[in-house]
Design an enzyme around this catalytic site. Sequence first.
Site, mmCIF file in Angstrom:
data_model
loop_
_atom_site.group_PDB
_atom_site.id
_atom_site.type_symbol
_atom_site.label_atom_id
_atom_site.label_comp_id
_atom_site.label_asym_id
_atom_site.label_seq_id
_atom_site.Cartn_x
_atom_site.Cartn_y
_atom_site.Cartn_z
ATOM 1 N N HIS A 125 0.836 -1.210 0.000
ATOM 2 C CA HIS A 125 0.000 0.000 0.000
ATOM 3 C C HIS A 125 0.873 1.262 0.000
ATOM 4 O O HIS A 125 0.631 2.201 -0.768
ATOM 5 C CB HIS A 125 -0.925 -0.031 1.226
ATOM 6 C CG HIS A 125 -1.716 1.214 1.450
ATOM 7 N ND1 HIS A 125 -3.027 1.338 1.041
ATOM 8 C CD2 HIS A 125 -1.383 2.391 2.037
ATOM 9 C CE1 HIS A 125 -3.460 2.552 1.366
ATOM 10 N NE2 HIS A 125 -2.494 3.208 1.974
ATOM 11 N N GLU A 126 1.891 1.267 0.840
ATOM 12 C CA GLU A 126 2.748 2.462 0.937
ATOM 13 C C GLU A 126 3.553 2.661 -0.347
ATOM 14 O O GLU A 126 3.695 3.783 -0.832
ATOM 15 C CB GLU A 126 3.681 2.355 2.154
ATOM 16 C CG GLU A 126 2.958 2.320 3.503
ATOM 17 C CD GLU A 126 2.046 3.528 3.735
ATOM 18 O OE1 GLU A 126 2.359 4.626 3.245
ATOM 19 O OE2 GLU A 126 1.006 3.363 4.399
ATOM 20 N N HIS A 129 1.565 4.314 -3.040
ATOM 21 C CA HIS A 129 1.487 5.783 -2.965
ATOM 22 C C HIS A 129 2.638 6.412 -3.773
ATOM 23 O O HIS A 129 2.465 7.430 -4.425
ATOM 24 C CB HIS A 129 1.598 6.271 -1.512
ATOM 25 C CG HIS A 129 0.307 6.219 -0.727
ATOM 26 N ND1 HIS A 129 -0.854 6.820 -1.157
ATOM 27 C CD2 HIS A 129 0.014 5.665 0.481
ATOM 28 C CE1 HIS A 129 -1.814 6.635 -0.244
ATOM 29 N NE2 HIS A 129 -1.310 5.927 0.754
ATOM 30 N N GLU A 189 -6.097 7.061 -1.304
ATOM 31 C CA GLU A 189 -6.056 5.878 -0.441
ATOM 32 C C GLU A 189 -6.630 4.644 -1.131
ATOM 33 O O GLU A 189 -6.051 3.560 -1.084
ATOM 34 C CB GLU A 189 -6.817 6.145 0.864
ATOM 35 C CG GLU A 189 -6.090 7.041 1.827
ATOM 36 C CD GLU A 189 -4.671 6.570 2.096
ATOM 37 O OE1 GLU A 189 -4.391 5.366 2.009
ATOM 38 O OE2 GLU A 189 -3.830 7.436 2.369
HETATM 39 ZN ZN LIG Z 1 -2.279 5.243 2.555
#
Ligand SMILES: [Zn+2]
Length: 261
Positions: A125-126, A129, A189
Site C-alpha cells: 500500500h505504501e 502511494h 487511499e
Molecule cells: Zn495510505
Amino acid sequence: MSWFKFSALALAAGLTACSSSPTGRNQLILFSDTDMSHLGAQSFEQMKQQQKVSKDAKMNRYVECVANAVTKHVPKQPGFDKWEVVVFDSDQVNAFALPGGKIGVYTGLLNVAENQDQLATVIGHEIAHVLADHSNERLSQSQLANTGLQITAVALGSSEYAQYRDATMAALGLGLQYGVILPYGRTQESEADIVGLDLMAKAGFDPAQSIDLWHNMAKASNGQQPPELLSTHPSHSTRIHDLQQTMAKLPNYQTAKPNCS
Ligand SMILES: [Zn+2]
C-alpha cells in the site's frame, strides 16, 4: 522557482502538467521525478537522525525480506535506482514509503501485522502511494492553491529547507511524526489499496490476508486512539468491500510464496 516561472507553470498546468494515475485518473503533476526523489531522500535522512532506528537484526531481516520481495516486482522507477528499508523503533502502528525509494516501518506495526502477508499488505500500500505519484500530486495541488510556494523552494533544493521542513514532511505523508496531519485524500487511499494489492499478489503474498490485516488494525484501535494508518484512511467497511472487489479481479500470478520469518 521564480514567481514568473511559477505563474507560467500554473497557467500551463491544465494543458501540460496532467498525468495519468495507475488507475487511469487524471493527476496534476508539477514536479519532476528528480525533485521528488531528492525531497524524499532528504526527509528520510532527517528521520533517521531524529528517530530511533531498530538494531534488532532478526526484525530488520524479516522486514527487509518482505519489502524486497515486493520491490523486486516493481518496475524501475524514474528518479531513483534502488529501494532502502529502515525499521524504526517505535510503538506507532505505522509505515510509510517516500519518493526516492525510501521505506520506513515502525516496530509497533509488527504487533498488528501478524504474518508476512499482512506486513506485505501495508508495504504494498505504501509503495503504491509512491508509484502513483501521490506526494507529487498533493504538493502540486497545494502549489496551485498558492499555499505551497515555500514548499517549492524546498523541493528545488533551496538551502531554506529547515525552515519549511514540517510543511514538506506533511506533504510527504509524514505529518503525524511532525505534528501536522495532512492525510492523503480518499481517492488516493483507495488507489493505493488497489495498486498495493496487485503488488503483493505479484510478489507471491496472499492478498486475502489484507482483510485480516485491516480487521486487526480495527481491533488494535479498540477503546483508544486509532492507529494512524487507520485514522487517515477510508472507513473500515468501505475498505473491506473494495478490497474484496479488487481481489476478485486480480490475475492469477504464479509467483512462488516468499518465506520471510
Ligand atoms: Zn495510505
